[in-house]
Write a protein that holds these residues in place. Structure first.
Motif, short mmCIF file in Angstrom:
data_model
loop_
_atom_site.label_atom_id
_atom_site.label_comp_id
_atom_site.label_asym_id
_atom_site.label_seq_id
_atom_site.Cartn_x
_atom_site.Cartn_y
_atom_site.Cartn_z
N LEU A 197 0.83 -1.21 0.00
CA LEU A 197 0.00 0.00 0.00
C LEU A 197 0.86 1.26 0.00
O LEU A 197 0.54 2.25 -0.67
CB LEU A 197 -0.93 0.00 1.21
CG LEU A 197 -2.03 -1.06 1.18
CD1 LEU A 197 -2.76 -1.11 2.51
CD2 LEU A 197 -3.02 -0.81 0.04
N ALA A 198 1.96 1.23 0.74
CA ALA A 198 2.86 2.39 0.76
C ALA A 198 3.46 2.62 -0.62
O ALA A 198 3.62 3.77 -1.05
CB ALA A 198 3.96 2.17 1.79
N ALA A 199 3.78 1.53 -1.33
CA ALA A 199 4.31 1.66 -2.69
C ALA A 199 3.29 2.33 -3.61
O ALA A 199 3.62 3.21 -4.43
CB ALA A 199 4.71 0.29 -3.24
N VAL A 200 2.03 1.93 -3.48
CA VAL A 200 0.96 2.52 -4.28
C VAL A 200 0.85 4.02 -3.99
O VAL A 200 0.73 4.85 -4.90
CB VAL A 200 -0.38 1.82 -4.00
CG1 VAL A 200 -1.54 2.60 -4.61
CG2 VAL A 200 -0.36 0.39 -4.53
N ALA A 201 0.90 4.38 -2.71
CA ALA A 201 0.75 5.78 -2.32
C ALA A 201 1.91 6.64 -2.80
O ALA A 201 1.72 7.74 -3.32
CB ALA A 201 0.61 5.88 -0.80
N ARG A 232 1.63 -2.12 -11.84
CA ARG A 232 0.83 -3.13 -11.13
C ARG A 232 1.61 -3.70 -9.95
O ARG A 232 2.82 -3.93 -10.04
CB ARG A 232 0.43 -4.28 -12.08
CG ARG A 232 -0.46 -3.84 -13.23
CD ARG A 232 -0.75 -5.01 -14.15
NE ARG A 232 -1.52 -6.04 -13.47
CZ ARG A 232 -2.84 -6.04 -13.39
NH1 ARG A 232 -3.55 -5.07 -13.94
NH2 ARG A 232 -3.47 -7.01 -12.77
N LEU A 233 0.90 -3.93 -8.84
CA LEU A 233 1.51 -4.54 -7.67
C LEU A 233 1.90 -5.99 -7.95
O LEU A 233 1.14 -6.74 -8.57
CB LEU A 233 0.55 -4.51 -6.48
CG LEU A 233 0.55 -3.28 -5.59
CD1 LEU A 233 -0.57 -3.39 -4.55
CD2 LEU A 233 1.89 -3.10 -4.88
N LEU A 234 3.07 -6.38 -7.47
CA LEU A 234 3.48 -7.78 -7.52
C LEU A 234 3.27 -8.38 -6.14
O LEU A 234 3.95 -8.00 -5.18
CB LEU A 234 4.95 -7.89 -7.94
CG LEU A 234 5.53 -9.31 -7.95
CD1 LEU A 234 4.86 -10.16 -9.03
CD2 LEU A 234 7.04 -9.29 -8.15
N ARG A 235 2.32 -9.32 -6.04
CA ARG A 235 2.01 -9.92 -4.75
C ARG A 235 2.61 -11.32 -4.60
O ARG A 235 2.88 -11.77 -3.50
CB ARG A 235 0.50 -10.01 -4.54
CG ARG A 235 -0.19 -8.65 -4.46
CD ARG A 235 -1.68 -8.81 -4.22
NE ARG A 235 -2.35 -7.54 -4.07
CZ ARG A 235 -2.83 -6.82 -5.06
NH1 ARG A 235 -2.69 -7.26 -6.32
NH2 ARG A 235 -3.44 -5.66 -4.84
#
Length: 390
Positions: A197-201, A232-235
């Protein structure tokens, strides 16, 4: 559907459920008369009148006189934009809640100290109370909330929302906090890792604006990384992508909580750093040493504090170099409490990365500190919540 069809529970829970039915109807149909709301929801005219009165008082709806089939009527319009969203940030010792509009613009925010790590069930109950408190203060009705996103400092299974075993809050392992909070609030709740989430922000509103491939390093009790590749997030398959804290640096080093030896976390994690503070030093003399004091002492020139921070930066550079070679980011954002050390941490980190990272990978790579600080995960949760389908 009739009023008797609602789930059994307290009068308060029943009223909230009925409010949600009214708001959901207004969201999907637009302005309705109270008679139309009664027909669409199956609620009695008296119940709709009482609910609309409460929603009007809270500023959720506006009511005006109109006519329907030649008879006087009251038209009800939803004032809050569809998709009011909520973010909840769980850390080991603190709870944060924020409310935003459908575009992620902040409306209200609150934080309280709370021993989150000890009891996940109690922490969820406390979070529900704080959400309701912040909504009330912001004059936002719970029924108008489209989605809630919670930040958890642990890997989460993308399919089930189950907290993984490698976590700085071991009592949360195996729990499903999003499901538990959803049962309390009656609104859709989604859970996400805090570093993600911090990366997205930071990419959306902070130090990584304009970057395509981002690695956000969250330095705290553990060391996590949020990876954004091509936007895109890598999960990963089970949510453990970005667990950079468990990259092995020294096979003969300290035993990590994951069971391996010499993980990056054992060089950079908060408890490991504080354990290095010399006994009898000014920092340790009163037994109240913490990371902010350690960082402050380093800035003031304390030799032992500077050495601790510098060695943490060197280890961080070694671990980050491995990931940088794999994913070739154009921006690395360093966040968490240790990031306050600034160049005392980043300079040795960068020197070590120059030794361990491909030269071509370094050419377009910027290493910076977080702009959003301790609120990065919270703001990321708001952004993700605003993007979820209503």
């Amino acid at each position: 559907m009739t009023e008797a069809d609602t789930t059994p529970g307290s009068q308060s829970a029943l009223r909230q459920a009925n409010e949600r039915r009214v708001v959901d109807t207004l969201r999907s149909r637009g302005t309705c008369t109270q008679a139309e709301l009664a027909r669409a929801t199956g609620l009695s005219a008296a119940s709709v009148s009482n609910i609309v009165r409460g929603l009007r008082t809270s500023g959720t709806v506006a009511v005006r006189a109109t006519s329907s089939n030649g008879r006087r009527a009251r038209a009800v319009t939803l004032l809050r934009p569809p998709g009011t969203v909520v973010a909840v940030d769980f850390t080991a010792d603190r709870l944060r809640v924020a409310v935003a509009d459908h575009e992620g613009a902040l409306l209200e925010r609150e934080a309280i100290d709370y021993d989150v790590a000890v009891d996940p069930a109690r922490a969820v109950r406390r979070a529900a109370w704080l959400v309701e408190t912040v909504l009330f203060r912001g004059r936002v009705d719970l029924a108008s909330v489209a989605s809630v996103v919670i930040s958890v400092p642990a890997p989460l299974d993308p399919g089930t929302g189950t907290v993984g075993a490698v976590s700085c809050m071991p009592r949360w392992t195996g729990t499903r906090p999003a499901q538990a909070l959803q049962e309390r609030l009656g609104r859709p709740v989604h859970a996400e890792n805090d570093a993600n989430l911090a990366a997205v922000a930071e990419r959306g509103r902070g130090a990584a604006r304009g970057a395509d491939t981002v690695m956000y390093l969250l330095l705290g009790e553990g060391v996590g990384a949020g990876l954004v590749l091509g936007g895109r997030l890598l999960r990963g398959a089970d949510g453990t992508a970005g667990e950079i804290g468990h990259v092995g640096l020294d096979p003969r080093g300290q035993v990590c909580r994951c069971g391996n030896r010499g993980c990056l976390e054992t060089f950079v994690g908060t408890s490991y750093l504080l354990a290095m503070v010399p006994h009898g030093s000014d920092l340790a003399r009163d037994g109240q040493v913490d990371l902010p004091r350690l960082v402050a002492a380093a800035h003031e020139g304390d030799p032992s504090s500077r050495r601790i921070v510098s060695e943490a930066g060197t280890a961080l550079g070694q671990g980050t170099a491995i990931v940088a070679n794999l994913f070739n980011p154009d921006r690395i954002v360093v966040g968490g409490p240790l990031a306050a050390a600034g160049d005392l941490l980043l300079d040795p980190m960068s020197r070590e990365m120059e030794l361990g990272t491909l030269g071509s990978a370094l050419e377009r790579l910027d290493v910076v500190t977080s702009e959003l600080g301790e609120f990065a995960a919270l703001y990321g949760a708001l952004l993700v919540a605003a993007e979820l389908p209503v």
